[in-house]
Design a protein around this motif. Structure first.
Motif, PDB file in Angstrom:
ATOM      1  N   PRO A  53      56.644  10.197  45.779  1.00  0.00           N
ATOM      2  CA  PRO A  53      56.224   9.399  44.614  1.00  0.00           C
ATOM      3  C   PRO A  53      56.875   9.846  43.316  1.00  0.00           C
ATOM      4  N   TYR A  54      57.012  11.142  43.159  1.00  0.00           N
ATOM      5  CA  TYR A  54      57.604  11.639  41.914  1.00  0.00           C
ATOM      6  C   TYR A  54      59.046  11.193  41.782  1.00  0.00           C
ATOM      7  N   GLN A  55      59.789  11.324  42.904  1.00  0.00           N
ATOM      8  CA  GLN A  55      61.200  10.922  42.869  1.00  0.00           C
ATOM      9  C   GLN A  55      61.315   9.427  42.641  1.00  0.00           C
ATOM     10  N   GLU A  56      60.431   8.675  43.292  1.00  0.00           N
ATOM     11  CA  GLU A  56      60.496   7.222  43.148  1.00  0.00           C
ATOM     12  C   GLU A  56      60.177   6.823  41.721  1.00  0.00           C
ATOM     13  N   LEU A  57      59.234   7.539  41.082  1.00  0.00           N
ATOM     14  CA  LEU A  57      58.893   7.244  39.695  1.00  0.00           C
ATOM     15  C   LEU A  57      60.105   7.484  38.810  1.00  0.00           C
ATOM     16  N   LEU A  58      60.777   8.592  39.084  1.00  0.00           N
ATOM     17  CA  LEU A  58      61.993   8.911  38.322  1.00  0.00           C
ATOM     18  C   LEU A  58      63.042   7.825  38.493  1.00  0.00           C
ATOM     19  N   LYS A  59      63.178   7.376  39.760  1.00  0.00           N
ATOM     20  CA  LYS A  59      64.174   6.328  40.036  1.00  0.00           C
ATOM     21  C   LYS A  59      63.801   5.050  39.302  1.00  0.00           C
ATOM     22  N   ALA A  60      62.479   4.745  39.252  1.00  0.00           N
ATOM     23  CA  ALA A  60      62.043   3.533  38.553  1.00  0.00           C
ATOM     24  C   ALA A  60      62.354   3.635  37.061  1.00  0.00           C
ATOM     25  N   LEU A  61      62.121   4.825  36.495  1.00  0.00           N
ATOM     26  CA  LEU A  61      62.416   5.000  35.073  1.00  0.00           C
ATOM     27  C   LEU A  61      63.894   4.791  34.804  1.00  0.00           C
ATOM     28  N   ILE A  62      64.700   5.366  35.702  1.00  0.00           N
ATOM     29  CA  ILE A  62      66.148   5.185  35.533  1.00  0.00           C
ATOM     30  C   ILE A  62      66.508   3.723  35.733  1.00  0.00           C
ATOM     31  N   GLY A  63      65.724   3.039  36.572  1.00  0.00           N
ATOM     32  CA  GLY A  63      65.972   1.612  36.786  1.00  0.00           C
ATOM     33  C   GLY A  63      65.796   0.802  35.517  1.00  0.00           C
ATOM     34  N   PHE A  64      65.003   1.345  34.590  1.00  0.00           N
ATOM     35  CA  PHE A  64      64.822   0.589  33.349  1.00  0.00           C
ATOM     36  C   PHE A  64      66.073   0.567  32.487  1.00  0.00           C
ATOM     37  N   ILE A  65      67.007   1.453  32.849  1.00  0.00           N
ATOM     38  CA  ILE A  65      68.300   1.379  32.158  1.00  0.00           C
ATOM     39  C   ILE A  65      68.944   0.024  32.439  1.00  0.00           C
ATOM     40  N   ASP A  66      68.658  -0.489  33.636  1.00  0.00           N
ATOM     41  CA  ASP A  66      69.108  -1.836  33.997  1.00  0.00           C
ATOM     42  C   ASP A  66      68.640  -2.842  32.958  1.00  0.00           C
ATOM     43  N   VAL A  67      67.348  -2.741  32.644  1.00  0.00           N
ATOM     44  CA  VAL A  67      66.757  -3.691  31.694  1.00  0.00           C
ATOM     45  C   VAL A  67      67.442  -3.555  30.342  1.00  0.00           C
TER      46      VAL A  67
END
Lengths: 228, 562
Positions: free
Chosen positions: A67-81
Motif C-alpha cells: 500500500p505504501y508503494q502504491e500510494l507513492l506511485k499514485a502521488l507520482i501519477g499526479f504529475i500526469d495531471v
C-alpha cells in the motif's frame, strides 16, 4: 504469419487514434499541431515521472500489493495531471474552440502513451512464431486508455478553462477527475492485490472508460448549457 | 584543415552511435527467437556414407508442424513431423515408412528420461530387456537405412509431455496441424550438415617393461591386453557405450594399475613385458587395431606371446566367453583356456570357448583378436557376448547406458584376467595361489571401477567426432601414463570408405502457432470495428448528414464536370 499478427495488433492499438482524428471535426480544423504538442508534453511528463520513481520507489521482491508503494506511485501519477494542465492551459493554441481543444490534447496524450508503452513490446513480441492473446488484450487496453485520456482532458478543461460552472456540478467534476486520474493505481491494485488476470483487468478498464466517458460527456454538455 | 578536423570530430561522434545502432539491431533480431512454448535438447540420427552409399538421416534443419501417431488416416504427412514416444513405438509402422520411402517431414523419437545420462541418474529401468530389444531393433533399422528427412531423439520431460498431449487432443478431433489450422510448429534452425574432414582415430599404448636378467640378449616375451574405446550408435551424441566397450576400458585400466603396482618393485617384476592398448576405430572392423599392429616393429610383433582383447564384460551373469580364431586343439589356445578355466573355477564362474574361423576375403572383422590373428599373433577375446556381433551391432547404442552395466561383473572379470595373467607370468599355473586377493594391498578396487564407469557413461565417444586433442583421449593417456612406464599415442586417419557428417546435437524450439484463418478473421473483425467506430464518431460529432455526404461526394463531382 507473424508480421500479419503484428499488423493486426498494431491497427488495434493505433488505429482508433487515427480514426478518431479523421472522423471528428478535428481534421477539419487542422488540430494536428495541438495533438503533437500534447504528445511532446506527455513525453516530458513521462521522463519526470521516471526520475521520480527511480529516486523514491523501492523495488519489491514479490509481486504483491504494497500500500505504501502504491500510494507513492499514485502521488507520482499526479504529475500526469500536472502535465495535462500544462498542455491544456500553457501551450499557445490557435483559435480552436474549447470543445476541440480538449479532444486534440486528449488524443495526442493517448497516442504518445500508446506508442511509449505498447509499441516496443508489440514489435519485439508479436512478430515471433509463438501465439499469445497478450497483444490483442494490450490493444484493447490502448483503446480504453484513449477513452480515459479524452475524458480526463474534458474534465480537466472543465476545471481549468471554463470559468462559469454551475455550483452543484463542481464537486462531481472534481470527483470524476480524481477517479480517472487514479485509474492506473486502481488497475494495479486489481492486478496485484486481488490477483485478477489480464483479460479481466482489460474488461474492467473498458467498462469503466465507457462509463467515465459517458459521465464526462453529460457533465460537459451540462456545463455548456449556460453559455449557449 | 579545419573542415577535416570538424569531419573527424563528427566521425568520432558518430562511431559510438553506429555501435549503439548495431547493438539495437542485434537486440531486435535476437529477441524474437526466445519466445518458444518449449525448448528441448535434441540429438540427431547419425549421417554417414559407406563406400559412397548414403546412410542415416540426410537433413538437419526442421521447420514443420507436429503431429502424433493418432493422425487421421490418409493425411498428407510430407510437411509434418511425427512425434513418437518410445512406449508407443510400433516398429513395423516405422519400418514400413522407411522402407517404402513414404514422404514425411521428420521424425522425433522421445526416449524415457531414465536413459538420459544427464538427468536419469541411477534410477531403475522398468522392463529392461523389452526396452533393450526394442531400442536395438530401432537402432539397426535407422542406422542401415537412407532417410531423406531429419530424425531426432529427445528425452521426455514435462514441457514436451504437455505439448504432446495437446497435439494428441487436436489430432483426435481430426484436425492435423497445417498452416491453416494452427497447432504446434517444430523449428530447428541449423545449417546443412557438413562432412567431417579427415576423421582421426587415436590409439594409446602403454608399455610395462619386464625384468631383464643380466646377460640376457634375447627380448623378453610380451603379453598384450587390448580394448577399443570408441563407440557407434544411432545418436552419436548419446553413444556412451557403458558395456560396449566402457567395461573393457575400465577393466584394462584396473589391470594396468594392479600390474604397475607389482612391477614397481624389481623383486616382483615378472619376466614378461606388458603392452596395454586402448584402440579406436572398433566399430569400423577394428580399423584402429589393424593400423596399430601394422605400425609395430617385426621383432615386437614376433615377441608377443599372446594378446587378450576385452569386449563387453559388464553385463554378464555367470558365463564369460573366450573367442578364438585358431582351432581349439592349438597348444597355445589350450594353454590360455586352461589357465582361465582354472581361475574361473576358483572364482565360481564359467568360461566357455568359442571358435570362429577367419575368412580372409571377407572384410568384416567381428572381434578384435581377428586383427591379431591375421598377422599371425595368438589372440583371444574375452567377452560376455556369446555370438559375434554384426556390423554396427553392440557398439554402444541408445540403451547401453549406466543402467546396463554391472560393476560386480567387471570386478569379477578383472579378477579373472589379472589372476590368469599373473599365474602365467610368474609360473604358478595349476597352483592355488591368490595374488590379487581381497583385502590385500593388491585387491581389485571397486571404487576405481565405479568412478571410471560413471565417467565413461557420461562421455559419448564416436571416433569421427573426437578431435586429436580431445580432453577424454588426453585423460585416458594420462591415466595410462600413471600406470605404465612409457605411453605412446598414434594418430591415424579412419579408413576412406567411411565419411561422417557433423551436427549431432542441437536445440529444438516448439512454437504454438495460430492459423492463417485466425489472422484473417481477426483482420476482418478489426476492420469492421474501426469502420463502426468511424461511423459512430462521425454521427455523434458531425451528424448523420455528414456521414451520408461522405458517400455522396464522388457522384456530385461527376455531375459538376458533366
Amino acid at each position: 504469419m507473424t508480421m500479419f499478427h503484428f499488423f493486426n495488433c498494431a491497427i488495434l492499438t493505433f488505429g482508433p487514434h487515427a480514426v478518431y482524428y479523421s472522423a471528428t471535426p478535428l481534421s477539419e480544423y487542422d488540430t494536428l499541431g495541438t495533438s503533437i504538442k500534447a504528445a511532446l508534453v506527455y513525453l516530458g511528463t513521462a521522463l519526470v515521472k521516471l526520475v521520480c520513481l527511480a529516486t523514491f520507489l523501492q523495488v519489491s521482491e514479490n509481486d504483491g500489493f504494497d500500500p505504501y508503494q502504491e500510494l507513492l506511485k499514485a502521488l507520482i501519477g499526479f504529475i500526469d495531471v500536472a502535465g495535462l494542465y500544462f498542455a491544456l492551459t500553457q501551450l499557445t493554441h490557435r483559435n480552436i474552440s474549447q470543445n476541440h481543444k480538449f479532444q486534440a490534447v486528449g488524443l495526442g496524450w493517448a497516442f504518445a502513451d500508446s506508442v511509449l508503452h505498447r509499441l516496443a513490446p508489440l514489435w519485439v513480441g508479436a512478430r515471433g512464431l509463438e501465439f499469445t492473446w497478450d497483444y490483442i488484450l494490450q490493444g484493447l487496453e490502448a483503446n480504453a486508455n484513449l477513452v480515459l485520456s479524452i475524458s480526463l482532458a474534458a474534465l480537466g478543461s472543465l476545471i481549468w478553462l471554463r470559468k462559469n460552472k454551475p455550483k452543484t456540478l463542481i464537486p462531481i467534476i472534481y470527483a470524476c477527475a480524481g477517479i480517472v486520474a487514479t485509474m492506473p493505481s486502481i488497475t494495479s491494485y486489481l492486478r496485484r492485490g486481488l490477483g485478477w488476470h489480464f483479460p479481466k483487468v482489460v474488461g474492467f478498464e473498458l467498462f469503466t472508460s465507457l462509463v467515465m466517458a459517458f459521465i464526462s460527456w453529460q457533465l460537459f454538455s451540462a456545463c455548456q448549457r449556460p453559455s449557449t | 584543415m579545419a573542415t577535416s578536423k570538424k569531419s573527424g570530430g563528427l566521425r568520432d561522434l558518430l562511431e559510438p552511435m553506429y555501435s549503439v545502432i548495431a547493438l539495437l539491431f542485434i537486440l531486435v533480431a535476437c529477441v524474437e527467437l526466445c519466445d518458444a512454448a518449449a525448448a528441448v535438447d535434441v540429438y540427431r540420427l547419425i549421417q554417414y556414407d559407406m563406400s559412397g552409399s548414403p546412410f542415416g538421416s540426410r537433413f538437419a534443419a526442421l521447420n514443420h508442424h507436429a503431429s502424433s501417431l493418432r493422425f487421421p488416416p490418409g493425411a498428407d504427412l510430407s510437411r509434418t513431423v511425427l512425434i513418437i514416444p518410445l512406449r508407443e513405438l510400433n516398429i513395423t509402422f516405422v519400418r514400413e515408412y522407411i522402407t517404402q520411402k513414404k514422404p514425411l517431414g521428420g521424425l522425433l523419437f522421445l526416449l524415457p528420461e531414465v536413459l538420459s545420462f544427464k538427468h536419469g541418474g541411477n534410477k531403475q529401468v522398468h522392463e529392461k530387456e523389452k526396452m533393450k530389444k526394442l531400442l536395438a531393433e530401432l537402432e539397426q533399422l535407422l542406422v542401415n537405412s537412407n532417410i531423406p528427412y531429419p530424425v531426432y531423439f529427445a528425452f521426455e520431460n514435462d514441457d514436451i509431455d504437455t505439448v504432446l498431449t495437446e497435439i494428441k487432443k487436436n489430432d483426435a478431433m481430426g484436425q492435423p496441424a497445417t498452416a491453416t489450422t494452427g497447432g504446434y510448429k517444430l523449428v530447428i534452425p541449423t545449417a546443412e550438415p557438413k562432412k567431417v574432414a579427415s576423421p582421426t582415430i587415436t590409439n594409446i599404448q602403454g608399455w610395462l617393461s619386464g625384468l631383464k636378467a643380466d646377460g640376457d640378449a634375447n627380448q623378453l616375451p610380451t603379453i598384450a591386453i587390448v580394448a577399443s574405446y570408441d563407440t557407434f550408435g544411432a545418436a552419436p551424441a548419446l553413444s556412451v557405450g557403458g558395456d560396449s566397450n566402457g567395461s573393457g576400458i575400465v577393466a584394462l585400466l584396473e589391470i594396468a594399475r594392479l600390474f604397475s603396482l607389482l612391477y614397481s618393485n624389481p623383486k616382483t617384476r615378472g619376466r614378461y613385458n606388458l603392452l596395454f592398448g586402448l584402440t579406436s576405430g572398433g566399430p569400423y572392423n577394428y580399423n584402429g587395431t589393424q593400423k596399430w599392429l601394422r605400425s609395430f616393429d617385426q621383432r615386437l610383433r614376433e615377441s608377443i606371446d599372446y594378446a587378450i582383447c576385452l569386449n563387453s564384460i559388464g553385463s554378464w551373469d555367470n558365463e564369460l566367453w573366450i573367442h578364438v580364431s585358431k582351432p581349439p586343439e592349438n597348444a597355445y589356445i589350450k594353454q590360455i583356456f586352461e589357465g582361465f578355466s582354472n581361475v574361473a573355477e576358483e572364482l565360481d564362474l564359467k568360461v566357455g570357448l568359442k571358435h570362429k574361423k577367419i575368412n580372409i576375403s571377407n572384410p568384416r572383422v567381428a572381434w578384435e583378436h581377428e586383427q591379431f590373428s591375421r598377422l599371425r599373433v595368438t589372440a583371444a577375446t574375452l567377452s560376455g557376448l556369446s555370438v559375434a556381433p554384426e556390423l554396427f551391432e553392440s557398439t554402444g547404442g541408445l540403451f547401453d547406458g549406466r543402467q546396463y552395466v554391472n560393476e560386480t561383473a567387471i570386478f569379477r572379470g578383472v579378477k579373472l584376467v589379472a589372476e590368469s595373467l599373473a599365474r602365467h607370468i610368474y609360473g604358478h599355473q595349476g597352483k592355488d595361489v591368490q595374488i590379487f586377493a581381497d583385502e590385500s594391498s593388491l585387491a581389485v578396487n571397486p571404487a576405481y571401477i565405479r568412478s571410471w564407469l560413471d565417467l565413461l557413461s557420461q562421455t559419448p565417444r564416436v571416433a569421427p567426432f573426437l578431435s586429436k586433442n580431445d580432453p577424454f583421449v588426453m585423460a585416458l593417456k594420462k591415466e595410462l601414463a600413471d600406470h605404465a612406464d612409457e605411453v605412446n599415442v598414434q594418430h591415424e586417419n579412419l579408413e576412406g570408405i567411411f565419411t561422417f557428417y557433423d551436427s549431432t546435437s542441437t536445440r529444438l524450439n516448439i512454437y504454438q502457432v495460430a492459423s492463417v484463418t485466425f489472422d484473417l478473421l481477426l483482420l476482418l473483425v478489426l476492420g469492421s470495428y474501426l469502420i463502426v467506430l468511424f461511423c459512430f464518431l462521425v454521427i455523434t460529432t458531425r451528424g448523420v448528414d455528414d456521414l451520408i455526404s461522405l458517400f455522396r461526394r464522388p457522384p456530385s463531382r461527376k455531375v459538376k464536370t458533366a
